[in-house]
Design a protein around this motif. Structure first.
Motif, PDB file in Angstrom:
ATOM      1  N   ARG A 273       0.828  -1.207   0.000  1.00  0.00           N
ATOM      2  CA  ARG A 273       0.000   0.000   0.000  1.00  0.00           C
ATOM      3  C   ARG A 273       0.868   1.265   0.000  1.00  0.00           C
ATOM      4  NH1 ARG A 273      -3.224  -1.691   3.702  1.00  0.00           N
ATOM      5  NH2 ARG A 273      -2.288  -0.612   5.478  1.00  0.00           N
ATOM      6  N   GLU A 274       1.928   1.247   0.791  1.00  0.00           N
ATOM      7  CA  GLU A 274       2.829   2.400   0.837  1.00  0.00           C
ATOM      8  C   GLU A 274       3.540   2.592  -0.498  1.00  0.00           C
ATOM      9  OE1 GLU A 274       3.412   4.731   2.928  1.00  0.00           O
ATOM     10  OE2 GLU A 274       2.471   4.095   4.794  1.00  0.00           O
ATOM     11  N   GLN A 277       1.175   4.416  -2.742  1.00  0.00           N
ATOM     12  CA  GLN A 277       1.078   5.832  -2.384  1.00  0.00           C
ATOM     13  C   GLN A 277       2.336   6.582  -2.796  1.00  0.00           C
ATOM     14  OE1 GLN A 277       0.086   6.101   1.777  1.00  0.00           O
ATOM     15  NE2 GLN A 277      -1.812   4.949   1.546  1.00  0.00           N
ATOM     16  N   ASP A 280       2.127   7.389  -6.356  1.00  0.00           N
ATOM     17  CA  ASP A 280       0.888   8.067  -6.768  1.00  0.00           C
ATOM     18  C   ASP A 280       0.033   7.190  -7.671  1.00  0.00           C
ATOM     19  OD1 ASP A 280       1.502  10.434  -5.354  1.00  0.00           O
ATOM     20  OD2 ASP A 280       2.735  11.159  -7.016  1.00  0.00           O
ATOM     21  N   GLU A 299      -2.363   8.428 -10.463  1.00  0.00           N
ATOM     22  CA  GLU A 299      -3.354   9.407 -10.047  1.00  0.00           C
ATOM     23  C   GLU A 299      -3.310  10.581 -11.011  1.00  0.00           C
ATOM     24  OE1 GLU A 299      -4.846  11.681  -5.992  1.00  0.00           O
ATOM     25  OE2 GLU A 299      -2.936  10.606  -6.016  1.00  0.00           O
ATOM     26  N   ASP A 355      -9.716   6.785  -7.428  1.00  0.00           N
ATOM     27  CA  ASP A 355      -9.452   5.501  -6.805  1.00  0.00           C
ATOM     28  C   ASP A 355     -10.779   4.856  -6.387  1.00  0.00           C
ATOM     29  OD1 ASP A 355      -7.620   3.538  -5.709  1.00  0.00           O
ATOM     30  OD2 ASP A 355      -8.306   4.206  -3.743  1.00  0.00           O
TER      31      ASP A 355
END
Length: 365
Positions: A273-274, A277, A280, A299, A355
């Protein structure tokens, strides 16, 4: 496919982490340079939303999005000058999208540390400096060639030389190229340089079971403080021993084991998950009778760009996107009911995918 390189000094737990991630059984014996050629494993990205959509749609199949992890040989001081497996190590790093830098934050007399004592801040600085020195050498060699073209008046060469000079100054100060403040065009140019220190970095603190379940330790806290000012600035704390034990259990027993430890999820889920992130990345879904599938995009991607991840024809012939958010979809219960109730949105070429969007693309080629 997203590719993340697992790097670090020898004997910090890289291969143990890789084995837990992929259950690939890569060697992880207690001696330096156990990993010579990089091991590669493809891992399903855990996402309970996919399971729920699949359940509601009653699709024949469920297809998750995946991430590829590469276990790269341990680096030592002097790698930028070819020490140890330096040249091979550095070459392997150039091929990944992001770096997971594993740092040992636990003491164990049975597991030797290549430098004797455990010091994650020092270890981080060693690896970072070797990457900086390798990049500085590459930038200076490239700059020497580009300057000659720039002097002849070539506009593109002038822009490239100016960016290389900025990189050179930052690297000469011992700082990574990722600290540079760049506009979109400069970022495009920088990617072409394939600099090691321009890649996003996730720092993975490998701690003992006691420190994971407790308040950590001084080494972990010192590492977190040292990373706080970094452009990457992310530390994920895991215990490779716990992750290795989890990897040997089936789903039901994993849940029981985590509950016994007071943990909500495996550390590997947090790591993945990190990584998303950090880069992006977001996930959208497609669903139907045959298949429910997760897709990964950057994103800020437009609907046609998202369609292109499925097939280039979808992007080229894009007409519109029928979409609904995950939360609203689960509330309604099916795509048909969402359509019958007029809850599907019709979005055009300028729509930025969010998302959790569930999308049906309309196209014509």
């Amino acid at each position: 496919m997203l590719k993340v390189g697992i790097v670090g000094l020898p004997n910090v737990g890289k291969s143990s982490l890789f084995n837990a991630l992929t259950a690939a059984g890569a060697p992880s014996e207690n001696y330096p340079f156990c990993t010579v050629d990089p091991n590669v494993g493809t891992v399903e990205v855990p996402d309970p939303r996919l399971d729920r959509i699949h359940e509601l749609s009653r699709s024949d199949s469920r297809v998750p999005t995946v991430i590829q992890f590469v276990d790269i040989a341990g680096l030592v001081k002097g790698a930028s000058e070819g020490e140890g497996l330096g040249n091979k190590f550095l070459g392997n790093i150039r091929e990944v999208d992001a770096i997971a830098h594993v740092l040992r934050c636990f003491d164990d007399p049975d597991i030797t540390h290549v430098l004797g004592e455990v010091d994650p801040v020092r270890d981080r600085e060693i690896v970072e400096m070797e990457l900086v020195l390798a990049d500085l050498d590459a930038v200076e060699r490239r700059l020497e060639k580009v300057v000659k073209r720039a002097k002849s008046g070539e506009k593109e060469a002038k822009r490239e030389a100016a960016l290389l000079e900025r990189c050179q100054r930052v690297l000469a100060e011992g700082r990574p190229a990722r600290v540079l403040d760049l506009d979109p065009e400069e970022r495009r140019m920088l990617r072409a340089f394939q600099l090691l220190t321009s890649k996003p970095v996730l720092f993975v603190a490998n701690v003992s079971e006691e420190d994971l379940l407790g308040d950590g330790n001084d080494g972990l806290r010192a590492l977190q403080e040292s990373v706080a000012g970094d452009a990457a600035g992310r530390v994920v704390t895991i215990c490779s021993k716990i992750e290795s034990e989890l990897a040997e259990l089936d789903d039901e027993h994993q849940v029981e084991f985590l509950a016994e430890l007071g943990l909500e999820e495996p550390g590997l889920n947090r790591l993945i998950r990190e990584a998303y992130q950090l880069l992006d990345l977001i996930t959208f879904f497609t669903t139907g009778e045959n298949e429910t599938r997760a897709w990964t995009v950057k994103e800020g991607s437009t609907a046609p760009e998202a369609a292109g991840t499925i097939h280039s024809d979808f992007q080229r012939g894009f007409i519109r996107a029928e979409t609904i958010g995950f939360g609203e979809f689960t509330e309604i219960g099916s795509w048909k009911d969402a359509r019958d109730q007029g809850r599907l949105r019709s979005e055009g070429k300028e729509y930025l995918v969010k998302d959790g969007d569930i999308i049906l693309f309309r196209f014509n080629v």
